[in-house]
Design an enzyme around this catalytic site. Structure first.
Site, PDB file in Angstrom:
ATOM      1  N   HIS A  91       8.313   1.187 -25.752  1.00  0.00           N
ATOM      2  CA  HIS A  91       7.049   1.049 -26.477  1.00  0.00           C
ATOM      3  C   HIS A  91       5.860   1.558 -25.674  1.00  0.00           C
ATOM      4  O   HIS A  91       4.745   1.642 -26.203  1.00  0.00           O
ATOM      5  CB  HIS A  91       6.831  -0.411 -26.923  1.00  0.00           C
ATOM      6  CG  HIS A  91       6.336  -1.339 -25.867  1.00  0.00           C
ATOM      7  ND1 HIS A  91       7.173  -2.173 -25.143  1.00  0.00           N
ATOM      8  CD2 HIS A  91       5.089  -1.578 -25.405  1.00  0.00           C
ATOM      9  CE1 HIS A  91       6.447  -2.888 -24.305  1.00  0.00           C
ATOM     10  NE2 HIS A  91       5.191  -2.536 -24.427  1.00  0.00           N
ATOM     11  N   GLU A 111       0.526   3.264  -5.641  1.00  0.00           N
ATOM     12  CA  GLU A 111      -0.716   2.524  -5.876  1.00  0.00           C
ATOM     13  C   GLU A 111      -0.614   1.098  -5.383  1.00  0.00           C
ATOM     14  O   GLU A 111       0.462   0.493  -5.384  1.00  0.00           O
ATOM     15  CB  GLU A 111      -1.044   2.540  -7.376  1.00  0.00           C
ATOM     16  CG  GLU A 111      -2.362   1.919  -7.767  1.00  0.00           C
ATOM     17  CD  GLU A 111      -3.567   2.638  -7.183  1.00  0.00           C
ATOM     18  OE1 GLU A 111      -3.907   2.328  -6.007  1.00  0.00           O
ATOM     19  OE2 GLU A 111      -4.150   3.483  -7.869  1.00  0.00           O
ATOM     20  N   ASP A 113      -4.266  -0.975  -4.831  1.00  0.00           N
ATOM     21  CA  ASP A 113      -5.542  -1.429  -5.388  1.00  0.00           C
ATOM     22  C   ASP A 113      -6.115  -0.273  -6.196  1.00  0.00           C
ATOM     23  O   ASP A 113      -6.476   0.760  -5.637  1.00  0.00           O
ATOM     24  CB  ASP A 113      -6.494  -1.831  -4.260  1.00  0.00           C
ATOM     25  CG  ASP A 113      -7.817  -2.411  -4.765  1.00  0.00           C
ATOM     26  OD1 ASP A 113      -8.191  -2.124  -5.921  1.00  0.00           O
ATOM     27  OD2 ASP A 113      -8.488  -3.133  -4.006  1.00  0.00           O
ATOM     28  N   ASP A 119      -5.880   2.301   0.322  1.00  0.00           N
ATOM     29  CA  ASP A 119      -5.841   0.835   0.364  1.00  0.00           C
ATOM     30  C   ASP A 119      -5.520   0.359   1.774  1.00  0.00           C
ATOM     31  O   ASP A 119      -4.644   0.916   2.435  1.00  0.00           O
ATOM     32  CB  ASP A 119      -4.768   0.309  -0.597  1.00  0.00           C
ATOM     33  CG  ASP A 119      -4.950   0.854  -2.007  1.00  0.00           C
ATOM     34  OD1 ASP A 119      -6.095   0.944  -2.446  1.00  0.00           O
ATOM     35  OD2 ASP A 119      -3.930   1.172  -2.650  1.00  0.00           O
ATOM     36  N   ASP A 153      14.347  -1.721 -25.926  1.00  0.00           N
ATOM     37  CA  ASP A 153      13.002  -1.314 -25.496  1.00  0.00           C
ATOM     38  C   ASP A 153      13.047  -0.826 -24.040  1.00  0.00           C
ATOM     39  O   ASP A 153      12.607  -1.504 -23.113  1.00  0.00           O
ATOM     40  CB  ASP A 153      12.040  -2.494 -25.643  1.00  0.00           C
ATOM     41  CG  ASP A 153      10.585  -2.104 -25.437  1.00  0.00           C
ATOM     42  OD1 ASP A 153      10.296  -0.892 -25.381  1.00  0.00           O
ATOM     43  OD2 ASP A 153       9.740  -3.020 -25.322  1.00  0.00           O
ATOM     44  N   SER A 251       3.543  -4.252 -19.326  1.00  0.00           N
ATOM     45  CA  SER A 251       4.621  -3.665 -20.120  1.00  0.00           C
ATOM     46  C   SER A 251       5.273  -2.500 -19.385  1.00  0.00           C
ATOM     47  O   SER A 251       4.588  -1.660 -18.791  1.00  0.00           O
ATOM     48  CB  SER A 251       4.083  -3.162 -21.460  1.00  0.00           C
ATOM     49  OG  SER A 251       3.833  -4.229 -22.338  1.00  0.00           O
TER      50      SER A 251
END
Length: 301
Positions: A91, A111, A113, A119, A153, A251
């Site tokens: 989705h 990644e 922050d 970071d 999903d 998600s």
């Protein structure tokens, strides 16, 4: 170092992460053992559920260009499984995300922050975020955007180039038959992580983690049936404690456990829930082990 110990000889051996040598057979494109799922070498967690700067280096953020004003926003997560593929929720690449939010533009790796270019926690600093495009979006063939039960999903994203590994970009292990130690049982604690909604903010700027218990599948199925949602065996329930849940923005992100050789394994993909952090309502995750055959058939060199 003690947690990385992988034998009990004297002196003991310590397992270190090594680079992956890829074979031509697609079934061998998935890393195992010390090639994936490394644990953090730091011990500097601040503010409760904040992660270490090098925790979960397989986690990625998906960036979309909004249809409303053309701005770039971060709206889903995913997990790097080798140098070319990311696992996320179907989705996150198909259906309402395309019409309400906008098209996927880039995948961000390394990644921590999202408000900082580089970071740092105390003297530990990571490298600049790697941003890549995608070559192919591959939702599971049985995923149906019209099906409110969110069955199947799960999706693969083939990146537009191979990724170079670093201390802050590494693949997660998958629950392959050759390394899977035991099935997941109700009450087992798994870890969900992401940059999603918190009690204080719409989105966390720092990668967060949370340990949540696996819920009995039959009990979870009965609970969601009251909302006319039909769960199947390839969906996994976890959580259900007040204010302790994956949420908006998480998600596609990982539900994980430490298992064989103390490595981290991707057991679930964040799918959906009944709002966020409601007492008695577990989150629903796509059970990754049930999709290993499809993943093996789909990934290419």
């Amino acid at each position: 170092m003690q947690e990385s110990q992988c034998s009990f000889s004297s002196p003991p051996f310590v397992c270190c992460t090594s680079d992956i040598d890829y074979a031509e057979d697609s079934n061998e494109l998935l890393p195992v053992g010390t090639q994936c799922g490394p644990q953090s070498i730091g011990n500097k967690i601040y503010n409760g559920n904040d992660t270490n700067i090098d925790d979960f280096p397989w986690m990625v953020l998906l960036e979309y260009r909004t249809k409303k004003n053309g701005n770039l926003i971060l709206n889903c997560g995913g997990s790097l499984i080798n140098k070319r593929y990311v696992i996320t929720a179907a989705h996150c690449i198909k259906g309402e995300i395309e019409t309400v939010v906008g098209p996927l533009t880039r995948i961000r790796l390394g990644e921590y922050d999202i408000n900082q270019e580089i970071d740092c926690i105390a003297d530990d600093c990571n490298q600049k975020v790697v941003e890549v495009g995608y070559e192919q979006l591959i939702p599971h063939p049985q995923y149906d955007v019209r099906n409110t039960n969110n069955h199947h999903d799960i999706a693969l994203i083939r990146l537009d180039r191979n990724i170079e590994y670093s201390d802050f970009i590494r693949p997660v292990c998958l629950p392959l038959s050759e390394t899977r130690e035991a099935p997941i049982n109700p009450g087992d604690l798994l870890v969900v992580a992401g940059w999603g909604r918190t009690l204080e903010a719409r989105q966390s700027n720092v990668k967060k983690q949370l340990a949540i218990p696996v819920t009995d599948h039959n009990a979870c199925t009965r609970k969601y049936a009251t909302k006319k949602v039909n769960l199947i065996s390839s969906q996994l329930c976890a959580g259900g404690e007040f204010a302790k849940d994956s949420c908006d923005g998480d998600s596609g992100g990982p539900l994980m456990r430490q298992s064989h050789m103390k490595r981290w394994y991707l057991e679930g993909v964040v799918s959906f829930g009944n709002r966020c952090g409601l007492e008695g309502w577990p989150g629903v995750y796509t059970r990754v082990v049930d999709y290993i055959p499809w993943i093996k058939q789909t990934v290419k060199p």
